[in-house]
Design a protein around this motif. Structure first.
Motif, PDB file in Angstrom:
ATOM      1  N   UNK A 386       0.831  -1.207   0.000  1.00 48.13           N
ATOM      2  CA  UNK A 386       0.000   0.000   0.000  1.00 48.13           C
ATOM      3  C   UNK A 386       0.863   1.252   0.000  1.00 48.13           C
ATOM      4  N   UNK A 387       1.863   1.255   0.902  1.00 48.36           N
ATOM      5  CA  UNK A 387       2.724   2.425   1.006  1.00 48.36           C
ATOM      6  C   UNK A 387       3.573   2.646  -0.226  1.00 48.36           C
ATOM      7  N   UNK A 388       4.113   1.566  -0.780  1.00 45.76           N
ATOM      8  CA  UNK A 388       4.932   1.687  -1.993  1.00 45.76           C
ATOM      9  C   UNK A 388       4.122   2.265  -3.145  1.00 45.76           C
ATOM     10  N   UNK A 389       2.867   1.806  -3.267  1.00 44.62           N
ATOM     11  CA  UNK A 389       2.009   2.279  -4.352  1.00 44.62           C
ATOM     12  C   UNK A 389       1.680   3.761  -4.197  1.00 44.62           C
ATOM     13  N   UNK A 390       1.257   4.145  -2.990  1.00 44.19           N
ATOM     14  CA  UNK A 390       0.869   5.539  -2.768  1.00 44.19           C
ATOM     15  C   UNK A 390       2.077   6.469  -2.897  1.00 44.19           C
ATOM     16  N   UNK A 391       3.197   6.051  -2.382  1.00 39.70           N
ATOM     17  CA  UNK A 391       4.408   6.872  -2.485  1.00 39.70           C
ATOM     18  C   UNK A 391       4.838   7.004  -3.947  1.00 39.70           C
ATOM     19  N   UNK A 392       4.723   5.922  -4.700  1.00 39.82           N
ATOM     20  CA  UNK A 392       5.043   5.970  -6.119  1.00 39.82           C
ATOM     21  C   UNK A 392       4.174   6.962  -6.868  1.00 39.82           C
ATOM     22  N   UNK A 393       2.886   6.988  -6.547  1.00 38.28           N
ATOM     23  CA  UNK A 393       1.978   7.946  -7.175  1.00 38.28           C
ATOM     24  C   UNK A 393       2.403   9.385  -6.875  1.00 38.28           C
ATOM     25  N   UNK A 394       2.776   9.623  -5.621  1.00 40.73           N
ATOM     26  CA  UNK A 394       3.179  10.974  -5.233  1.00 40.73           C
ATOM     27  C   UNK A 394       4.462  11.403  -5.938  1.00 40.73           C
ATOM     28  N   UNK A 395       5.403  10.492  -6.053  1.00 40.15           N
ATOM     29  CA  UNK A 395       6.640  10.817  -6.757  1.00 40.15           C
ATOM     30  C   UNK A 395       6.372  11.040  -8.246  1.00 40.15           C
ATOM     31  N   UNK A 396       5.440  10.271  -8.813  1.00 40.05           N
ATOM     32  CA  UNK A 396       5.071  10.472 -10.212  1.00 40.05           C
ATOM     33  C   UNK A 396       4.450  11.854 -10.398  1.00 40.05           C
ATOM     34  N   UNK A 397       3.592  12.231  -9.464  1.00 39.71           N
ATOM     35  CA  UNK A 397       2.992  13.561  -9.536  1.00 39.71           C
ATOM     36  C   UNK A 397       4.063  14.646  -9.469  1.00 39.71           C
ATOM     37  N   UNK A 398       5.040  14.451  -8.587  1.00 40.67           N
ATOM     38  CA  UNK A 398       6.092  15.439  -8.438  1.00 40.67           C
ATOM     39  C   UNK A 398       6.913  15.628  -9.699  1.00 40.67           C
ATOM     40  N   UNK A 399       7.021  14.590 -10.521  1.00 39.24           N
ATOM     41  CA  UNK A 399       7.836  14.660 -11.734  1.00 39.24           C
ATOM     42  C   UNK A 399       7.038  15.106 -12.945  1.00 39.24           C
ATOM     43  N   UNK A 400       5.866  14.496 -13.173  1.00 38.19           N
ATOM     44  CA  UNK A 400       5.124  14.809 -14.399  1.00 38.19           C
ATOM     45  C   UNK A 400       3.981  15.793 -14.176  1.00 38.19           C
ATOM     46  N   UNK A 401       3.591  16.027 -12.909  1.00 41.07           N
ATOM     47  CA  UNK A 401       2.606  17.058 -12.607  1.00 41.07           C
ATOM     48  C   UNK A 401       1.183  16.728 -12.964  1.00 41.07           C
ATOM     49  N   UNK A 402       0.851  15.451 -13.159  1.00 41.11           N
ATOM     50  CA  UNK A 402      -0.513  15.067 -13.514  1.00 41.11           C
ATOM     51  C   UNK A 402      -1.354  14.967 -12.244  1.00 41.11           C
ATOM     52  N   UNK A 403      -2.368  15.806 -12.135  1.00 42.04           N
ATOM     53  CA  UNK A 403      -3.152  15.921 -10.908  1.00 42.04           C
ATOM     54  C   UNK A 403      -3.849  14.622 -10.519  1.00 42.04           C
ATOM     55  N   UNK A 404      -4.165  13.761 -11.496  1.00 44.38           N
ATOM     56  CA  UNK A 404      -4.881  12.536 -11.138  1.00 44.38           C
ATOM     57  C   UNK A 404      -4.037  11.629 -10.246  1.00 44.38           C
ATOM     58  N   UNK A 405      -2.712  11.745 -10.362  1.00 48.77           N
ATOM     59  CA  UNK A 405      -1.847  10.929  -9.512  1.00 48.77           C
ATOM     60  C   UNK A 405      -1.900  11.427  -8.069  1.00 48.77           C
ATOM     61  N   UNK A 406      -1.950  12.746  -7.885  1.00 48.62           N
ATOM     62  CA  UNK A 406      -2.090  13.309  -6.544  1.00 48.62           C
ATOM     63  C   UNK A 406      -3.456  12.976  -5.964  1.00 48.62           C
ATOM     64  N   UNK A 407      -4.480  13.051  -6.787  1.00 47.24           N
ATOM     65  CA  UNK A 407      -5.829  12.729  -6.335  1.00 47.24           C
ATOM     66  C   UNK A 407      -5.909  11.284  -5.856  1.00 47.24           C
ATOM     67  N   UNK A 408      -5.347  10.378  -6.633  1.00 42.49           N
ATOM     68  CA  UNK A 408      -5.373   8.957  -6.260  1.00 42.49           C
ATOM     69  C   UNK A 408      -4.570   8.726  -4.986  1.00 42.49           C
ATOM     70  N   UNK A 409      -3.441   9.390  -4.837  1.00 38.84           N
ATOM     71  CA  UNK A 409      -2.635   9.243  -3.630  1.00 38.84           C
ATOM     72  C   UNK A 409      -3.366   9.792  -2.411  1.00 38.84           C
ATOM     73  N   UNK A 410      -4.096  10.901  -2.602  1.00 42.88           N
ATOM     74  CA  UNK A 410      -4.863  11.488  -1.505  1.00 42.88           C
ATOM     75  C   UNK A 410      -5.980  10.546  -1.061  1.00 42.88           C
ATOM     76  N   UNK A 411      -6.634   9.892  -2.018  1.00 44.70           N
ATOM     77  CA  UNK A 411      -7.661   8.901  -1.662  1.00 44.70           C
ATOM     78  C   UNK A 411      -7.054   7.767  -0.845  1.00 44.70           C
TER      79      UNK A 411
END
Length: 638
Positions: A386-411
């Protein structure tokens, strides 16, 4: 005549070559003797300058010395001598060592400083059930040290069964035979347990005085400062570079007691090791690591499959693991951050979309799906995924800036809060909440991050624990980074009233210090069967000194955060924020609710005062849906 001269020339060449060959051993012998003499002089000088140890030897009543030598490839040879005259005992042990013809790359002296008599029955009772390698004293099997073994010999040979507390007679006799000592017919009813002071030389310029404490016995005394951590990163990165093949695959690991290579391979741990290597590069900037990292990424990419043009997964055998996607994202996004490139943006988006594909409506994740059908295989395996997945989404958001990745991580983060994941004290949760508060600095996220290191006396326990808790440093240091953001950003968090920042800092420093006990310094490695397969690695003492690529990863991940935040840690050690004067409160009509504004570090997702999709109860944008504006603007380069 020409033929005759040619024959004579060949014969002369042969004679000269033979002479060189015959002369070489003598020359080599001189070099070896010089090494012995130089290193012996260094450690003897260190001993004689050590007033405390000299007094202990005098009080002990006689000199019992062990000299250990290793060429770096073979297990150390150990030579024991004793006398009422210290100089005589030293000279005799040194003479024995020189006769061994072992090239003394590593040279170690141990001098007995105290001992106690112990019945074998009491010995087994005391050591049954304690941590593996937790017995840190030498054993004399006869009253006057005719047969005796150092603590390092005992633990590196696996002769002590830590479940029963019993000694393995066969392994005891193997060690004694290697020393030229008489074998035992049985373990004596009475033993003598002894402590030593050690000195170690790995070059001809300097000798270390070794620690002699209960938990750090036998390794060099060093300070947990930034430079020491950089040196450790340099050594471990060299080790990992030495165990990678031409295809980019690492040797998975060893059980060094019997020099057994671990079977199997785990692509998730491979990805995590890449992530760690990149952080090690960030610390030591050794350009030799770059081709190693690139090669390892190349091997990882061979395990990535695409469901379609927008979704990709890391294949772990016949299963697709959500944690695998997360770890691959950590490796690729950190690569882009450290090397200032966007070469993996396309793959990053596809792997992040794969995680969203495996996310449920409540924010949780399906942990594995079948490779061929993409249907659920296992709903839940371990909190780490769970943690690896959510952290990966956040790092992806930080690099490519796609808001859906932040939204999914926030959920996902909201799910973790609601389900009280804080009670699990997972290091991955600390990473997640540290990262998400960069963009969404909500009080509930800060509270979770603080509790993950503070609740249930976690930081107290990690301060007191001496075990191989390699992930504890990650939990503590990620939480400390979050705490610093909370304090410096002026955000509100009621949990601060009970949060113990002093204990958090103390625990962070303590784990950095204790971590050195699991690093395979030469003075540890020399006693194992194949020292060159373990030196400069990180070992799990609790599991028979197991060395595995992910063990190294987690130790170094914790050290990276410690290195990165070292100045803050030292500042808080000397001047903890909780002890500082409280600022005057702002006027009530000037207050704004952080939950509503969501202003974070570069967090455009909520900076305009709008709630995220997760807060509105909306699902994240479908993984195979239309491109976002960010995706349209960013060219795919990989």
């Amino acid at each position: 005549m020409a033929v005759f001269r040619k024959i004579i020339s060949v014969m002369l060449t042969a004679v000269i070559a033979a002479g060189a060959i015959l002369a070489f051993p003598a020359e080599a012998s001189n070099v070896t003797n010089n090494m012995y003499t130089a290193k012996y002089n260094l450690i003897v000088k260190a001993l004689y300058n050590d007033e405390e140890t000299m007094k202990a030897v005098k009080d002990f009543g006689r000199a019992v010395v062990f000299i250990s030598v290793s060429d770096g490839h073979k297990k150390a040879k150990v030579f024991l001598s004793q006398s009422y005259d210290l100089s005589k005992a030293l000279s005799e042990a040194f003479a024995k060592a020189k006769k061994s013809a072992m090239v003394p790359k590593w040279f170690k002296l141990d001098v007995v400083t105290s001992d106690e008599e112990k019945s074998y029955l009491d010995f087994t009772d005391e050591n049954a059930g304690i941590r593996n390698s937790g017995m840190r004293k030498g054993i004399a099997f006869t009253p006057y040290y005719g047969t005796a073994l150092l603590e390092a010999q005992i633990n590196s040979s696996g002769m002590l069964n830590y479940e029963t507390g019993e000694l393995d007679l066969k392994r005891v006799n193997e060690e004694l035979a290697a020393m030229g000592k008489k074998r035992l017919s049985s373990i004596p009813e009475t033993l003598r347990l002894f402590t030593t002071q050690g000195y170690f030389a790995e070059n001809k310029a300097f000798a270390y005085k070794l620690a002699d404490g209960t938990y750090n016995n036998g390794r060099r005394k060093i300070t947990a400062d930034r430079k020491t951590v950089e040196n450790l990163a340099q050594k471990t990165s060299e080790y990992l570079s030495s165990i990678i093949d031409s295809k980019g695959k690492f040797i998975y690991g060893y059980y060094p007691i019997d020099n057994e290579e671990l079977e199997g391979y785990n692509i998730l741990r491979h990805a995590g090791t890449i992530w760690s290597l990149i952080m090690q590069y960030d610390m030591c900037r050794d350009e030799r690591l770059v081709p190693v990292i690139d090669s390892a990424i190349g091997y990882l990419r061979k395990s990535i499959i695409q469901k379609d043009s927008k979704i990709a997964f890391v294949a772990d055998g016949s299963r697709l693991n959500v944690g695998g996607n997360g770890l691959a994202l950590l490796a690729l996004t950190t690569y882009e951050e450290v090397f200032c490139t966007s070469k993996y943006n396309s793959l990053i988006r596809k792997l992040a979309n794969g995680i969203i594909f495996m996310q449920k409506k409540d924010g949780s994740f399906t942990h594995t799906i079948h490779k061929n059908t993409y249907k659920t295989a296992e709903e839940y395996i371990i909190v780490y995924y769970d943690g690896e997945a959510a952290y990966g989404l956040l790092k992806a958001y930080g690099v490519v800036g796609d808001k859906k990745f932040l939204t999914a991580a926030s959920k996902a983060a909201d799910y973790f809060v609601d389900q009280d994941y804080v009670s699990l004290h997972s290091h991955w949760m600390s990473y997640v909440f540290n990262e998400i508060t960069k963009y969404l600095p909500y009080e509930r996220y800060f509270e979770f991050g603080l509790k993950n290191a503070d609740a249930d006396d976690f930081s107290v326990n990690m301060f007191n624990s001496k075990g191989s808790s390699n992930v504890a440093a990650e939990t503590l240091n990620a939480s400390l980074e979050l705490y610093s953001r909370l304090i410096n950003g002026g955000y509100e968090c009621a949990y601060l009233d009970t949060f113990d920042d002093v204990q958090l800092v103390k625990a962070s420093i303590r784990r950095a210090e204790l971590g050195f006990n699991f690093f395979m310094y030469p003075e540890y490695a020399m006693y194992f069967k194949a020292p060159d397969t373990v030196v400069n690695s990180m070992a799990i003492r609790d599991d028979s000194f197991r060395i595995r690529i992910d063990d190294i990863q987690h130790f170094l991940d914790g050290y990276y955060l410690y290195w990165k935040n070292y100045d803050t840690i030292m500042e808080y050690k000397d001047n903890p924020p909780s002890a500082r004067p409280k600022p005057e409160p702002e006027p009530a009509d000037g207050d704004e609710n952080t939950e509503e504004t969501g202003a974070g570090e570069g967090g455009e997702a909520a900076a305009d005062g709008e709630q995220t999709d997760a807060e509105n109860g909306e699902q994240p944008e479908a993984a195979d849906g239309e491109k976002t504006d960010t995706e349209t603007k960013t060219e795919e380069t990989a």
